[in-house]
Design a protein around this motif. Structure first.
Motif, PDB file in Angstrom:
ATOM      1  N   UNK A 171      34.378  30.874  43.187  1.00 31.90           N
ATOM      2  CA  UNK A 171      35.770  31.042  43.929  1.00 31.90           C
ATOM      3  C   UNK A 171      36.083  32.389  44.582  1.00 31.90           C
ATOM      4  N   UNK A 172      35.417  33.554  43.880  1.00 33.83           N
ATOM      5  CA  UNK A 172      35.595  34.718  44.480  1.00 33.83           C
ATOM      6  C   UNK A 172      34.900  34.705  46.032  1.00 33.83           C
ATOM      7  N   UNK A 178      37.182  33.078  53.302  1.00 35.60           N
ATOM      8  CA  UNK A 178      38.316  32.710  54.103  1.00 35.60           C
ATOM      9  C   UNK A 178      38.939  33.995  54.590  1.00 35.60           C
ATOM     10  N   UNK A 179      38.695  35.151  53.844  1.00 33.32           N
ATOM     11  CA  UNK A 179      39.366  36.370  54.352  1.00 33.32           C
ATOM     12  C   UNK A 179      38.672  36.967  55.835  1.00 33.32           C
ATOM     13  N   UNK A 180      37.313  36.602  55.442  1.00 34.87           N
ATOM     14  CA  UNK A 180      36.432  37.089  56.897  1.00 34.87           C
ATOM     15  C   UNK A 180      36.903  36.063  57.793  1.00 34.87           C
ATOM     16  N   UNK A 204      41.898  28.690  33.361  1.00 33.99           N
ATOM     17  CA  UNK A 204      42.443  29.815  33.200  1.00 33.99           C
ATOM     18  C   UNK A 204      41.439  30.934  33.893  1.00 33.99           C
ATOM     19  N   UNK A 205      40.345  30.770  33.868  1.00 29.29           N
ATOM     20  CA  UNK A 205      39.534  31.696  34.443  1.00 29.29           C
ATOM     21  C   UNK A 205      39.389  31.897  35.890  1.00 29.29           C
ATOM     22  N   UNK A 206      39.551  30.690  36.698  1.00 26.67           N
ATOM     23  CA  UNK A 206      39.495  30.940  38.030  1.00 26.67           C
ATOM     24  C   UNK A 206      40.613  31.062  38.591  1.00 26.67           C
ATOM     25  N   UNK A 207      41.805  30.662  38.186  1.00 31.70           N
ATOM     26  CA  UNK A 207      43.165  30.564  38.643  1.00 31.70           C
ATOM     27  C   UNK A 207      43.552  31.751  39.606  1.00 31.70           C
ATOM     28  N   UNK A 208      43.236  32.876  39.124  1.00 32.59           N
ATOM     29  CA  UNK A 208      43.473  34.180  40.118  1.00 32.59           C
ATOM     30  C   UNK A 208      42.749  34.176  41.215  1.00 32.59           C
ATOM     31  N   UNK A 213      42.632  32.984  47.180  1.00 33.54           N
ATOM     32  CA  UNK A 213      41.815  32.411  48.279  1.00 33.54           C
ATOM     33  C   UNK A 213      42.844  31.426  48.947  1.00 33.54           C
ATOM     34  N   UNK A 214      43.651  30.956  48.220  1.00 34.85           N
ATOM     35  CA  UNK A 214      44.863  30.026  48.929  1.00 34.85           C
ATOM     36  C   UNK A 214      45.746  30.849  49.723  1.00 34.85           C
ATOM     37  N   UNK A 215      46.064  32.129  49.251  1.00 32.99           N
ATOM     38  CA  UNK A 215      46.772  32.969  50.036  1.00 32.99           C
ATOM     39  C   UNK A 215      46.164  33.282  51.585  1.00 32.99           C
ATOM     40  N   UNK A 216      44.792  33.472  51.450  1.00 31.85           N
ATOM     41  CA  UNK A 216      43.899  33.577  52.520  1.00 31.85           C
ATOM     42  C   UNK A 216      44.137  32.560  53.554  1.00 31.85           C
TER      43      UNK A 216
END
Length: 535
Positions: A171-172, A178-180, A204-208, A213-216
């Motif tokens: 996910x990171x 996506x930012x690129x 819970x681990x990947x939510x952040x 990513x969705x913001x991007x």
């Protein structure tokens, strides 16, 4: 020493230490790092280096490994210290694990060079699998923060390759990719990335990371392509997975507020609401200890304050953002761009020209990105404001104004070009260009910072063409749009500065009063309805 020699020789260690203290080679430490332990230090660095040089390579390796193991059990707080000992002790896997932690710690502290150094050492130590993916994901974030978006994209792909789909590091990496796409304009990669993103069930681990990513994605759709209707369901998905209570996950909650701030400013066109969202994001990021994103939130707040005509507050927020940001980071570059915009709005185009020219030179080494095009636009606007029409036109031509592939930058550039055409007396061209830009923004539902200025340009161009009725209709539309937006601003001081200190807003009201019926715009601003305007 006891760890090196074994517990059965502890008495001998005590005797040796007492002798060394008496000979003033070592001394007890006045401040203890570990509770319940007696700690000692060499009195002089030369003594320490000499003692170290007397060890054989095998003993050094053994000593570092034992020291690392003891410090690990004792709770050594600095992961870089543990990584160093395990690396010198020949324990690559353990060293890589602590290098990864050191990299993340440096990243959170805005120590970007240190973060990248730790990543390199972790990879060199032989990190494999998810640990290697973690290091590459950290490189992705650090390179983005430094403005090296192409390198960041490559690192993101490597993080995804090494990690399990749906895992934290996957996910990171996906968020980094996506930012690129956003910064480099590679929007052809956005569709498959969106499909991958929406297929992942948050934990819970990947939510952040999924929120980031969705913001991007939302920002890419809004600013990159001008696709509000496609961005809206992604924003709703983001809201659905963001934490209900900010204290559960302040980072994710902050990203949600930051995304809503951009939506308020560029879709709803409510700068006051954008300020409130940005300030909420900044508070949460401070709670999370994330200085880099806190700097960006302060910069976003400055942008919205500038749109409110609160120039002094905007300037103060920019200074604060730069204080928070790492030196030479993309956050500093973003703030420098906003400073140029602020100088133009304040009627200081000469200063804006100097600042933008210097920034463009600095950005050439990083290659063209969305911020690079932003500096090209603001330089063209500053040159136009200072009466340097030929230079402004050359800048727009050199930049390929309106053809960069970034919706937001292209509509900004075309709005500037419409104003330039009007200034040159090319009235028909100014009318056509401004009307095309206005229609494009209406269709997209995403508005650049200069939209009010473009509405004003159209009205003035129609008036210059002698089409007085059409000019009156255009200035009425611009005025009504402005007053409807002002009515959504609750703080009276902000409402007043919004109407009177922004050059385009103030001129719109002045021309409306002159051309129409002397309408009392400020009274209307106070009594207008609160529904968001449709432009």
């Amino acid at each position: 020493m006891a760890a090196l020699l074994g517990d059965e020789r502890a008495t001998a260690v005590d005797e040796l230490l007492a002798d060394l203290i008496q000979r003033e080679l070592v001394a007890p430490r006045s401040e203890r790092r570990f509770a319940g332990e007696h700690e000692y230090t060499f009195r002089h660095a030369l003594v320490r280096e000499g003692a170290y040089a007397m060890l054989t390579e095998r003993d050094r390796q053994l000593g570092h490994g034992l020291a690392g193991a003891w410090l690990e059990r004792a709770g050594e707080p600095d992961p870089a210290v543990l990584a160093e000992h395990f690396e010198r002790g020949g324990e690559g896997a353990r060293a890589a694990r602590w290098h990864a932690r050191a990299a993340r710690r440096a990243l959170m502290a805005n120590e970007l060079t240190a973060a990248l150094t730790a990543v390199d050492r972790g990879i060199t130590s032989g990190a494999e699998g998810e640990l290697a993916a973690e290091l590459w994901a950290t490189r992705t974030t650090a390179e983005h923060m430094m403005g090296n978006h192409a390198i960041a994209g490559s690192a993101a792909a490597e993080a995804m390759r090494l990690s399990a789909p749906g895992s934290l590091n996957y996910c990171r990496g996906l968020g980094g990719m996506i930012r690129s796409a956003l910064f480099l304009g590679r929007f052809e990669t956005l569709s498959p990335a969106m499909s991958q993103l929406l297929a992942i069930e948050p934990t819970n681990e990947t939510r952040g990371e999924l929120v980031w990513a969705m913001q991007g994605v939302v920002l890419s759709l809004l600013f990159g392509k001008g696709l509000r209707d496609m961005a809206a369901p992604i924003l709703e998905r983001l809201r659905a997975i963001a934490p209900g209570a900010a204290e559960e996950d302040p980072m994710s909650a902050a990203e949600m507020h930051s995304t809503r701030a951009q939506w308020e400013l560029h879709v709803n066109r409510n700068p006051e609401a954008a300020v409130l969202q940005s300030q909420a994001a900044e508070r949460l990021l401070q709670l999370a200890g994330n200085r880099f994103n806190q700097g960006f939130a302060a910069g976003e707040s400055a942008m919205a304050l500038m749109m409110l005509g609160a120039f002094e507050e905007a300037h103060a927020r920019l200074l604060h953002a730069v204080e928070l940001a790492a030196k030479d980071s993309v956050c500093v570059t973003f703030c420098r761009f906003l400073r140029c915009c602020l100088l133009v709005e304040q009627g200081m185009p000469a200063e804006a020209v100097t600042e933008a020219q210097g920034a463009l030179e600095a950005e050439k080494a990083r290659g063209q990105s969305i911020i690079f095009h932003g500096f090209e636009n603001v330089l063209a606007a500053a040159l136009l404001s200072s009466g340097q029409l030929d230079a402004s036109e050359r800048m727009l031509v050199a930049a390929g104004a309106g053809a960069s592939g970034y919706y937001w930058m292209d509509t900004e550039a075309r709005g500037i070009r419409a104003s330039l055409l009007l200034a040159r007396g090319q009235i028909a061209d100014a009318i056509r260009e401004s009307e095309e830009v206005i229609a494009l923004c209406r269709s997209a539902g995403v508005y650049p910072l200069r939209h009010t200025a473009t509405l004003l340009t159209r009205a003035e161009a129609l008036h210059a063409a002698g089409d007085i009725d059409a000019a009156k209709l255009a200035i009425r539309e611009a005025r009504d749009d402005l007053l409807a937006r002002a009515a959504c601003i609750e703080v009276p001081a902000y409402r007043e500065s919004f109407l009177t200190r922004s050059p385009a807003n103030a001129r719109t009201l002045a021309l409306a009063a002159a051309w129409l019926d002397g309408a009392r715009c400020h009274d209307r601003a106070i009594t207008a309805g609160r529904s968001p305007p449709v432009v």
